[in-house]
Design an enzyme around this catalytic site. Structure first.
Site, PDB file in Angstrom:
ATOM      1  CE  LYS A 254      -9.754  79.890  62.227  1.00 33.25           C
ATOM      2  NZ  LYS A 254      -9.496  81.221  62.787  1.00 33.25           N
TER       3      LYS A 254
ATOM      4  NE  ARG B 279      -1.682  82.620  67.678  1.00 29.48           N
ATOM      5  CZ  ARG B 279      -2.534  82.510  66.653  1.00 29.48           C
ATOM      6  NH1 ARG B 279      -3.428  81.554  66.639  1.00 29.48           N
ATOM      7  NH2 ARG B 279      -2.467  83.360  65.650  1.00 29.48           N
TER       8      ARG B 279
ATOM      9  NE  ARG C 157      -7.418  81.756  56.070  1.00 28.34           N
ATOM     10  CZ  ARG C 157      -6.939  81.204  57.171  1.00 28.34           C
ATOM     11  NH1 ARG C 157      -6.764  79.913  57.257  1.00 28.34           N
ATOM     12  NH2 ARG C 157      -6.614  81.951  58.190  1.00 28.34           N
TER      13      ARG C 157
ATOM     14  NE  ARG D 162      -3.533  86.217  61.098  1.00 30.25           N
ATOM     15  CZ  ARG D 162      -3.293  85.910  62.378  1.00 30.25           C
ATOM     16  NH1 ARG D 162      -2.457  86.622  63.107  1.00 30.25           N
ATOM     17  NH2 ARG D 162      -3.894  84.884  62.919  1.00 30.25           N
TER      18      ARG D 162
ATOM     19  NE  ARG E 174       0.319  81.969  63.725  1.00 27.58           N
ATOM     20  CZ  ARG E 174      -0.922  81.576  63.412  1.00 27.58           C
ATOM     21  NH1 ARG E 174      -1.454  80.515  64.014  1.00 27.58           N
ATOM     22  NH2 ARG E 174      -1.640  82.212  62.512  1.00 27.58           N
TER      23      ARG E 174
HETATM   24  P1  AP5 Z   1      -6.188  80.019  68.470  1.00 30.71           P
HETATM   25  O1  AP5 Z   1      -6.919  78.783  68.830  1.00 30.71           O
HETATM   26  O2  AP5 Z   1      -4.744  79.880  68.100  1.00 30.71           O
HETATM   27  O3  AP5 Z   1      -6.998  80.837  67.349  1.00 30.71           O
HETATM   28  P2  AP5 Z   1      -7.319  80.491  65.828  1.00 30.71           P
HETATM   29  O4  AP5 Z   1      -8.769  80.798  65.605  1.00 30.71           O
HETATM   30  O5  AP5 Z   1      -6.842  79.124  65.472  1.00 30.71           O
HETATM   31  O6  AP5 Z   1      -6.486  81.638  65.139  1.00 30.71           O
HETATM   32  P3  AP5 Z   1      -5.376  81.606  64.022  1.00 30.71           P
HETATM   33  O7  AP5 Z   1      -4.687  82.942  64.156  1.00 30.71           O
HETATM   34  O8  AP5 Z   1      -4.496  80.409  64.071  1.00 30.71           O
HETATM   35  O9  AP5 Z   1      -6.254  81.548  62.764  1.00 30.71           O
HETATM   36  P4  AP5 Z   1      -5.909  82.037  61.406  1.00 30.71           P
HETATM   37  O10 AP5 Z   1      -7.077  81.528  60.665  1.00 30.71           O
HETATM   38  O11 AP5 Z   1      -5.654  83.497  61.288  1.00 30.71           O
HETATM   39  O12 AP5 Z   1      -4.466  81.368  61.090  1.00 30.71           O
HETATM   40  P5  AP5 Z   1      -4.028  80.038  60.355  1.00 30.71           P
HETATM   41  O13 AP5 Z   1      -2.948  79.416  61.125  1.00 30.71           O
HETATM   42  O14 AP5 Z   1      -5.201  79.217  59.975  1.00 30.71           O
HETATM   43  O15 AP5 Z   1      -6.351  81.043  69.680  1.00 30.71           O
HETATM   44  C1  AP5 Z   1      -5.702  82.319  69.661  1.00 30.71           C
HETATM   45  C2  AP5 Z   1      -5.161  82.641  71.076  1.00 30.71           C
HETATM   46  O16 AP5 Z   1      -6.270  82.853  71.955  1.00 30.71           O
HETATM   47  C3  AP5 Z   1      -4.332  81.524  71.711  1.00 30.71           C
HETATM   48  O17 AP5 Z   1      -3.276  82.103  72.420  1.00 30.71           O
HETATM   49  C4  AP5 Z   1      -5.313  80.810  72.673  1.00 30.71           C
HETATM   50  O18 AP5 Z   1      -4.626  80.304  73.815  1.00 30.71           O
HETATM   51  C5  AP5 Z   1      -6.236  81.955  73.070  1.00 30.71           C
HETATM   52  N1  AP5 Z   1      -7.624  81.518  73.254  1.00 30.71           N
HETATM   53  C6  AP5 Z   1      -8.343  80.691  72.459  1.00 30.71           C
HETATM   54  N2  AP5 Z   1      -9.609  80.575  72.904  1.00 30.71           N
HETATM   55  C7  AP5 Z   1      -9.705  81.384  73.992  1.00 30.71           C
HETATM   56  C8  AP5 Z   1     -10.761  81.722  74.891  1.00 30.71           C
HETATM   57  N3  AP5 Z   1     -12.015  81.241  74.769  1.00 30.71           N
HETATM   58  N4  AP5 Z   1     -10.505  82.583  75.900  1.00 30.71           N
HETATM   59  C9  AP5 Z   1      -9.279  83.118  76.041  1.00 30.71           C
HETATM   60  N5  AP5 Z   1      -8.222  82.839  75.242  1.00 30.71           N
HETATM   61  C10 AP5 Z   1      -8.428  81.982  74.216  1.00 30.71           C
HETATM   62  O19 AP5 Z   1      -3.458  80.620  58.983  1.00 30.71           O
HETATM   63  C11 AP5 Z   1      -2.281  81.401  58.964  1.00 30.71           C
HETATM   64  C12 AP5 Z   1      -1.997  81.885  57.558  1.00 30.71           C
HETATM   65  O20 AP5 Z   1      -1.807  80.769  56.656  1.00 30.71           O
HETATM   66  C13 AP5 Z   1      -3.112  82.698  56.873  1.00 30.71           C
HETATM   67  O21 AP5 Z   1      -3.098  84.051  57.261  1.00 30.71           O
HETATM   68  C14 AP5 Z   1      -2.750  82.488  55.391  1.00 30.71           C
HETATM   69  O22 AP5 Z   1      -1.662  83.283  55.014  1.00 30.71           O
HETATM   70  C15 AP5 Z   1      -2.304  81.040  55.357  1.00 30.71           C
HETATM   71  N6  AP5 Z   1      -3.412  80.122  55.066  1.00 30.71           N
HETATM   72  C16 AP5 Z   1      -3.876  79.131  55.891  1.00 30.71           C
HETATM   73  N7  AP5 Z   1      -4.896  78.482  55.308  1.00 30.71           N
HETATM   74  C17 AP5 Z   1      -5.078  79.064  54.088  1.00 30.71           C
HETATM   75  C18 AP5 Z   1      -6.005  78.861  53.029  1.00 30.71           C
HETATM   76  N8  AP5 Z   1      -6.957  77.922  53.118  1.00 30.71           N
HETATM   77  N9  AP5 Z   1      -5.909  79.652  51.950  1.00 30.71           N
HETATM   78  C19 AP5 Z   1      -4.994  80.605  51.849  1.00 30.71           C
HETATM   79  N10 AP5 Z   1      -4.082  80.871  52.828  1.00 30.71           N
HETATM   80  C20 AP5 Z   1      -4.126  80.113  53.934  1.00 30.71           C
END
Ligand code: AP5
Length: 221
Positions: free
Chosen positions: A13, A127, A88, A171, A160
């Site tokens: 994402k 990552r 979410r 997660r 992270r």
């Molecule tokens: P990446 O693009 O970083 O993946 P992502 O889908 O963004 O994954 P996240 O782990 O950031 O999502 P998340 O939803 O768990 O965390 P968030 O930060 O939102 O890609 C991952 C890796 O794969 C990278 O190394 C990339 O290079 C590689 N990659 C990507 N595409 C690829 C491909 N096609 N092929 C190969 N490699 C690839 O949230 C973190 C925390 O914040 C949550 O757990 C929660 O505690 C809190 N939080 C955030 N928003 C809320 C909310 N709305 N409500 C409550 N808590 C919240």
């Protein structure tokens, strides 16, 4: 155009949203990034969020809703945005719907990046993220030119805390229990488009770009 990105942790994402936001000159609004900035700055919000995030749990819905309400009222969101990580939960989606109604606006599309666990666990454990500018890398798939150093700003890259194996497991559980319901919720509203995110990121990007172009032309369904 107002877009939501939905999908399991590690689906890509952030990677796709960052590039599309740049291509279409709209902000990429990631609640995860906002919370990590607050943690870095040591604010009250950051202190509250830290243990939830590090353990792989969600922060309370009202707190997440407050963050988005403030962010969407900033001027740069007036011309559209990509929301990454919000909503979410179904209550968050209801909050967003109400907020957008009050603002006289709505969502154009919800992008569901669907990726399988076999693909995403190695993505998350490899990552690395720049401490300074947030640029996302992967030790194998997308390494920085010099290990540990960001290509864009020269900042230090790090793993992270929620990319540890036990936090990754939590997660996924939280995603299955609370976030996956949103797929059907948005599908019933006729807003959902599914993309295969198991494939190389350039192919997913090309497919997403076609959708974004159609939305810009007023034909995003
Ligand atoms: P990446 O693009 O970083 O993946 P992502 O889908 O963004 O994954 P996240 O782990 O950031 O999502 P998340 O939803 O768990 O965390 P968030 O930060 O939102 O890609 C991952 C890796 O794969 C990278 O190394 C990339 O290079 C590689 N990659 C990507 N595409 C690829 C491909 N096609 N092929 C190969 N490699 C690839 O949230 C973190 C925390 O914040 C949550 O757990 C929660 O505690 C809190 N939080 C955030 N928003 C809320 C909310 N709305 N409500 C409550 N808590 C919240």
């Amino acid at each position: 155009m107002n877009i939501v990105f939905l999908g399991p942790p590690g689906a890509g994402k952030g990677t796709q949203a960052e590039k599309l936001a740049h291509t279409y000159s709209i902000p990429h609004i990631s609640t995860g990034d906002i919370l990590r900035e607050e943690i870095k700055a040591g604010t009250d919000l950051g202190k509250l969020a830290q243990s939830y995030i590090d353990d792989g749990n969600l922060i309370p819905d009202d707190v997440a809703g407050g963050i988005i309400k403030n962010r969407l009222q900033k001027d740069d969101a007036g011309g559209g945005y990509i929301l990454d990580g919000f909503p979410r939960t179904v209550p968050q989606a209801e909050m967003l719907e109400k907020l957008l109604e009050e603002m006289g606006s709505g969502l154009d599309r919800v992008v569901y990046l669907d990726a399988s666990p076999e693909v995403i666990v190695p993505r998350l454990s490899g990552r690395r993220v720049c401490k300074q500018c947030g640029k996302i890398y992967h030790i194998k798939n997308m390494p920085s030119a010099e290990e540990g150093v960001c290509d864009v700003c020269g900042g230090e890259t790090y793993q992270r805390p929620d990319d540890r194996p036990e936090a990754i497991r939590q997660r996924f559980q939280v995603y299955r229990d609370k976030t996956a319901d949103l797929i059907e919720w948005y599908d019933k509203k006729g807003l959902l488009t599914r993309f295969n995110a198991d494939i190389v990121k350039e192919e997913t990007f090309d497919e997403l770009k076609e959708l974004f172009d159609r939305i810009e032309e007023g034909n995003g369904h």
